[in-house]
Design an enzyme around this catalytic site. Structure first.
Site, short mmCIF file in Angstrom:
data_model
loop_
_atom_site.label_atom_id
_atom_site.label_comp_id
_atom_site.label_asym_id
_atom_site.label_seq_id
_atom_site.Cartn_x
_atom_site.Cartn_y
_atom_site.Cartn_z
N GLU A 162 76.57 17.84 43.20
CA GLU A 162 76.10 16.93 42.15
C GLU A 162 77.14 15.85 41.84
O GLU A 162 78.25 16.16 41.43
CB GLU A 162 75.82 17.71 40.87
CG GLU A 162 75.33 16.84 39.73
CD GLU A 162 75.13 17.61 38.44
OE1 GLU A 162 74.34 17.15 37.60
OE2 GLU A 162 75.78 18.67 38.28
N GLU A 203 68.51 19.48 31.39
CA GLU A 203 69.91 19.73 31.06
C GLU A 203 70.34 18.75 29.96
O GLU A 203 71.10 17.82 30.21
CB GLU A 203 70.79 19.60 32.30
CG GLU A 203 72.18 20.18 32.07
CD GLU A 203 73.10 20.02 33.26
OE1 GLU A 203 73.87 20.95 33.55
OE2 GLU A 203 73.07 18.94 33.90
#
Length: 262
Positions: free
Chosen positions: A143, A240
């Site tokens: 990520e 998130e």
């Protein structure tokens, strides 16, 4: 229609961790993700998943000493043995929890350190992780994270992440595309989704700039959700974000999607 997973590290903090599974299920979520499961036996987490009819979408491999500020070890020279042990630990949990995506954090780099040296270690460690995970049918994801939230994080851009995956060449190594981080660093979200969709293994969302609910801030998420569908992405979309107030009270944005899926 996107399939949403509640991130239990950020959402439902009104509850103790193991109670967040039931809270997410009551609100209509079909899956969850979180940062780390390692404070709890895998069997205890699996029981909460089963009791509430939830799928486990994703979690992170051990990141080093999180409390001391470490944010992953995958790119850190001299930490290769520790990294390999962390992958074995993560895979032990994944086998119990049933998720097929595992996020491996790159780690931090100081200005005086060699980026080339970090990148060399990163490539070797990712190749190891992908090979180790392949037997269990697990995809490893990396990520890019913005340096406002995590100053000094090694991986920041989508094109760099895609290039790293291509260089490693493992079919089960892909990019975790967090639209919140990408908007802060690069923007142009729709174009990057179209460009990179084949290499995207997991998607996450949050409002920008405060990282609250995705209906707050500068990003047009309804448009992006339609685009994600049009591009054929069928994985989970991880929520998130940090709820501005109570988690359930802030879910007005998702209820039409959950109703449509039911």
């Amino acid at each position: 229609m996107p399939r949403f997973a509640a991130n239990l590290s950020m959402m439902y903090n009104e509850h103790a961790f193991l109670d967040r599974f039931a809270a997410a299920a009551r609100d209509g979520f079909e899956a969850v993700e979180f940062l780390f499961p390692y404070e709890f036996p895998a069997a205890d987490i699996k029981q909460r998943l089963d009791d509430n009819g939830l799928a486990q979408a994703l979690f992170n491999a051990p990141p080093g000493d999180w409390a001391a500020g470490e944010r992953g070890t995958a790119s850190l020279p001299g930490r290769e043995d520790e990294f390999r042990r962390s992958i074995e630990t993560a895979l032990e949990y994944a086998r119990v929890l049933g998720n097929d995506k595992l996020h491996v954090m790159a780690g931090l780099i100081k200005p005086e350190q060699s980026r080339a040296a970090h990148r060399e270690v990163y490539l070797k460690n990712l190749a190891y992780a992908a090979q180790a995970a392949q037997a269990d049918g697990i995809t490893v994801v990396i990520e890019p994270i913005n340096t406002r939230d995590i100053p000094g994080f090694f991986l920041n851009r989508q094109d760099d992440a895609q290039a790293i995956c291509a260089e490693v060449g493992a079919p089960n190594l892909k990019v975790q595309f967090d639209l919140y981080h990408c908007q802060i660093v690069e923007g142009d979200l729709a174009v990057k989704l179209k460009r990179d969709i084949k290499g995207i293994g997991h998607i996450q969302i949050a409002g920008v700039p405060e990282r609250h609910e995705p209906d707050l801030g500068e990003v047009n998420y309804p448009y992006l959700f339609s685009l994600i569908d049009a591009l054929g992405y069928d994985g989970w979309v991880g929520c998130e974000y940090r709820p501005r107030a109570g988690t359930s009270e802030g879910l007005g944005w998702i209820r039409p999607y959950l109703k449509a899926r039911s």
